[in-house]
Design an enzyme around this catalytic site. Structure first.
Site, PDB file in Angstrom:
ATOM      1  NE  ARG A 177      38.496 -70.208  -5.047  1.00  0.00           N
ATOM      2  CZ  ARG A 177      37.569 -69.406  -5.569  1.00  0.00           C
ATOM      3  NH1 ARG A 177      36.396 -69.868  -5.835  1.00  0.00           N
ATOM      4  NH2 ARG A 177      37.813 -68.134  -5.789  1.00  0.00           N
TER       5      ARG A 177
ATOM      6  CB  SER B  30      32.837 -75.728  -2.909  1.00  0.00           C
ATOM      7  OG  SER B  30      31.869 -74.732  -2.853  1.00  0.00           O
TER       8      SER B  30
ATOM      9  CD  GLU C 265      37.153 -74.949  -3.284  1.00  0.00           C
ATOM     10  OE1 GLU C 265      36.317 -74.869  -4.200  1.00  0.00           O
ATOM     11  OE2 GLU C 265      37.095 -74.251  -2.247  1.00  0.00           O
TER      12      GLU C 265
HETATM   13  C1  LIG Z   1      31.739 -73.552   5.488  1.00  0.00           C
HETATM   14  C2  LIG Z   1      32.881 -73.242   4.556  1.00  0.00           C
HETATM   15  C3  LIG Z   1      32.712 -72.303   3.548  1.00  0.00           C
HETATM   16  C4  LIG Z   1      33.779 -71.987   2.676  1.00  0.00           C
HETATM   17  N1  LIG Z   1      33.576 -71.055   1.717  1.00  0.00           N
HETATM   18  C5  LIG Z   1      34.595 -70.729   0.867  1.00  0.00           C
HETATM   19  C6  LIG Z   1      34.406 -69.738  -0.142  1.00  0.00           C
HETATM   20  O1  LIG Z   1      33.348 -69.133  -0.267  1.00  0.00           O
HETATM   21  N2  LIG Z   1      35.449 -69.472  -0.961  1.00  0.00           N
HETATM   22  C7  LIG Z   1      36.660 -70.100  -0.840  1.00  0.00           C
HETATM   23  O2  LIG Z   1      37.569 -69.796  -1.616  1.00  0.00           O
HETATM   24  N3  LIG Z   1      36.858 -71.029   0.122  1.00  0.00           N
HETATM   25  C8  LIG Z   1      35.877 -71.358   0.975  1.00  0.00           C
HETATM   26  N4  LIG Z   1      36.060 -72.316   1.941  1.00  0.00           N
HETATM   27  C9  LIG Z   1      37.360 -72.997   2.046  1.00  0.00           C
HETATM   28  C10 LIG Z   1      38.294 -72.404   3.128  1.00  0.00           C
HETATM   29  O3  LIG Z   1      37.593 -71.648   4.064  1.00  0.00           O
HETATM   30  C11 LIG Z   1      39.392 -71.523   2.533  1.00  0.00           C
HETATM   31  O4  LIG Z   1      40.141 -72.264   1.605  1.00  0.00           O
HETATM   32  C12 LIG Z   1      40.336 -70.972   3.601  1.00  0.00           C
HETATM   33  O5  LIG Z   1      41.219 -70.037   3.021  1.00  0.00           O
HETATM   34  C13 LIG Z   1      41.126 -72.068   4.317  1.00  0.00           C
HETATM   35  O6  LIG Z   1      41.786 -71.475   5.416  1.00  0.00           O
HETATM   36  P1  LIG Z   1      42.306 -72.361   6.614  1.00  0.00           P
HETATM   37  O7  LIG Z   1      43.197 -71.513   7.462  1.00  0.00           O
HETATM   38  O8  LIG Z   1      41.185 -73.000   7.321  1.00  0.00           O
HETATM   39  O9  LIG Z   1      43.169 -73.435   5.810  1.00  0.00           O
HETATM   40  P2  LIG Z   1      43.674 -74.863   6.332  1.00  0.00           P
HETATM   41  O10 LIG Z   1      42.585 -75.857   6.097  1.00  0.00           O
HETATM   42  O11 LIG Z   1      44.236 -74.763   7.671  1.00  0.00           O
HETATM   43  O12 LIG Z   1      44.842 -75.128   5.277  1.00  0.00           O
HETATM   44  C14 LIG Z   1      44.520 -75.326   3.926  1.00  0.00           C
HETATM   45  C15 LIG Z   1      45.835 -75.542   3.153  1.00  0.00           C
HETATM   46  O13 LIG Z   1      46.606 -74.353   3.234  1.00  0.00           O
HETATM   47  C16 LIG Z   1      47.863 -74.637   3.858  1.00  0.00           C
HETATM   48  N5  LIG Z   1      48.168 -73.497   4.724  1.00  0.00           N
HETATM   49  C17 LIG Z   1      47.449 -73.021   5.764  1.00  0.00           C
HETATM   50  N6  LIG Z   1      48.063 -71.946   6.283  1.00  0.00           N
HETATM   51  C18 LIG Z   1      49.185 -71.736   5.549  1.00  0.00           C
HETATM   52  C19 LIG Z   1      50.248 -70.790   5.616  1.00  0.00           C
HETATM   53  N7  LIG Z   1      50.293 -69.805   6.528  1.00  0.00           N
HETATM   54  N8  LIG Z   1      51.277 -70.907   4.715  1.00  0.00           N
HETATM   55  C20 LIG Z   1      51.273 -71.888   3.782  1.00  0.00           C
HETATM   56  N9  LIG Z   1      50.295 -72.808   3.692  1.00  0.00           N
HETATM   57  C21 LIG Z   1      49.251 -72.729   4.560  1.00  0.00           C
HETATM   58  C22 LIG Z   1      47.660 -75.930   4.649  1.00  0.00           C
HETATM   59  O14 LIG Z   1      48.878 -76.602   4.812  1.00  0.00           O
HETATM   60  C23 LIG Z   1      46.691 -76.657   3.750  1.00  0.00           C
HETATM   61  O15 LIG Z   1      47.404 -77.252   2.701  1.00  0.00           O
HETATM   62  C24 LIG Z   1      35.027 -72.651   2.822  1.00  0.00           C
HETATM   63  C25 LIG Z   1      35.174 -73.602   3.840  1.00  0.00           C
HETATM   64  C26 LIG Z   1      34.120 -73.897   4.702  1.00  0.00           C
HETATM   65  C27 LIG Z   1      34.296 -74.905   5.795  1.00  0.00           C
END
Ligand SMILES: Cc1cc2nc3c(=O)[nH]c(=O)nc-3n(C[C@H](O)[C@H](O)[C@H](O)COP(=O)(O)OP(=O)(O)OC[C@H]3O[C@@H](n4cnc5c(N)ncnc54)[C@H](O)[C@@H]3O)c2cc1C
Length: 378
Positions: free
Chosen positions: A162, A247, A370
């Site tokens: 992570r 998480s 996380e």
């Molecule tokens: C219901 C649920 C279940 C989940 N299950 C898992 C799981 O099983 N495993 C897991 O690993 N994670 C899980 N997650 C966490 C999450 O889905 C992941 O971390 C996902 O990759 C986040 O993507 P996002 O686009 O929503 O990120 P955001 O929340 O939009 O961004 C997260 C971070 O990444 C940065 N960021 C976003 N896009 C970019 C980019 N293009 N370049 C540089 N930085 C960037 C943002 O600035 C921020 O710091 C879960 C979340 C939820 C709500």
């Protein structure tokens, strides 16, 4: 320039105020131009994908939020195999569905993870025995420091559990401040429509196969989605337990010596090769954990503990909330902090601090968040 939208409307936890300014990029060159212009000034900035791993303060965000909404999937045949070059704003789970439809294996167990493709390397997403790092070939980055647009191999990203050099931990800047423009995945062409060997006991059980068996890609996806739904881990606006950031705490990684004071039934995974003789203990019926190997291992070997077990054994159960608060532990999954309606970032942070304090006083271990926290302190 777009009208700034509160992050409560753009994040899956549903909390957070509006930024001062907001930009939306739908094309990679537009994204590069916007960031290049922004970086000429000193204003704070951040990019946001699907908002599923972000907890932003109620008061609003200083500076500019750039919404990454770029699209496109390109298939490139290389000597190494099939590479999918995917623009950062694509939805991760749509990509998984696309790969499965095209008989490409390697990310089927990552079905149902919310968010964008560009954010997937940031914390090296993982679930059900697969992790992005095992298929990530490289990324195209725009670096804040140099302003350069470069292709970077996965090996340069410091991918770990992570984490990566691109992730902002707590309020600290990432080791490498950069925006992911696109992601290259090296997937395996599956001649028989089956995926990679199943590597997670709970998934094998749900599929009624043995660990290491290969299963039709679509069947694996369905089983993963069903397991995830049972834990509130697939977004569903009607199910408040899914109004979370997934998480909220990572599984702590500690020196093995620090675990001797823990109850013997506290689950722990030795890092590195798992001892063949280790036994599998069901944890609360919902996940499988590996019991400790005999204490003949090297004294300072690191082990990963179960954050869920620590929380549950610090007497915090599912559904728990502080008096009067609409922030609650999910009723389906101890590790998810949820917004049960009108909760604010402050409520989520207060609950997180309470959980940390209980685990700290019970076991002497500090749980680390996380999600990425924006002006939110724990
Ligand atoms: C219901 C649920 C279940 C989940 N299950 C898992 C799981 O099983 N495993 C897991 O690993 N994670 C899980 N997650 C966490 C999450 O889905 C992941 O971390 C996902 O990759 C986040 O993507 P996002 O686009 O929503 O990120 P955001 O929340 O939009 O961004 C997260 C971070 O990444 C940065 N960021 C976003 N896009 C970019 C980019 N293009 N370049 C540089 N930085 C960037 C943002 O600035 C921020 O710091 C879960 C979340 C939820 C709500």
């Amino acid at each position: 320039m777009a009208e700034p939208t509160p992050l409560a409307e753009l994040t899956t936890l549903g909390v957070g105020g509006a930024p001062e300014r907001m930009l939306v990029a739908t094309d990679p060159d537009e994204l590069v131009d916007q960031l290049t212009e922004l970086w000429q000034g000193d204003d704070p900035w951040m990019v946001l994908g699907g908002g599923s791993n972000t907890v932003a303060a109620d008061a609003g965000i200083e500076g500019t939020v750039v919404l990454v909404r770029t699209r496109g999937i390109e298939r490139i045949t290389t000597d190494a195999g099939v590479v999918l070059r995917v623009q950062a704003g694509e939805t991760w789970d749509d990509l998984v569905a696309y790969a499965i439809e095209n008989n490409l294996a390697g990310i089927e167990a990552l079905s149902g993870i919310p968010g964008s493709v560009g954010a997937a390397p940031i914390q090296n997403i993982g679930a059900y025995g697969q992790e992005l790092s095992s298929v990530l070939f490289g990324v195209e980055l725009l670096d804040y420091e140099t302003g350069e647009r470069t292709h970077v191999p996965a090996s340069a990203l410091g991918l770990g559990y992570r984490t990566s050099v691109l992730k902002r931990h707590g309020g600290v800047d990432a080791d490498r401040e950069a925006v992911v423009l696109s992601v290259d995945l090296l997937l395996t062409e599956s001649a028989d429509g089956r995926g990679l060997p199943i590597a997670y006991a709970q998934l094998a059980k749900a599929l009624d196969v043995d660990l290491g068996d290969r299963v039709e890609l679509a069947r694996t996806r369905d089983a993963v989605l069903a397991l995830r739904r049972s834990k509130g881990m697939v977004l569903d606006a009607a199910d408040r337990d899914t109004w979370s950031a997934g998480s909220f705490f990572t599984n702590p990684i500690v020196a093995e010596s620090a675990t001797h004071a823990l109850p013997t039934d506290a689950p722990r995974w030795p890092l590195g090769d798992v001892d063949e003789s280790a036994t599998v203990i069901p944890l609360d019926g919902s996940s499988d954990v590996i019991a400790p190997p005999p204490i003949t291992a090297a004294p300072q070997r690191q082990v990963k503990l179960s954050a869920a077990w620590l929380i549950e054994h610090a007497s915090i159960s599912r559904g728990f909330h502080l008096p009067g608060s609409r922030a609650a532990i999910s009723s389906k999954h101890t590790l998810a902090l949820t917004n049960q309606g009108n909760a604010r970032a402050d409520d989520i942070a207060a609950l997180a601090r309470f959980v940390q304090a209980r685990v700290q006083s019970e076991f002497g271990i500090t749980l680390q968040p996380e999600p990425v926290l924006i002006d939110v302190e724990l």
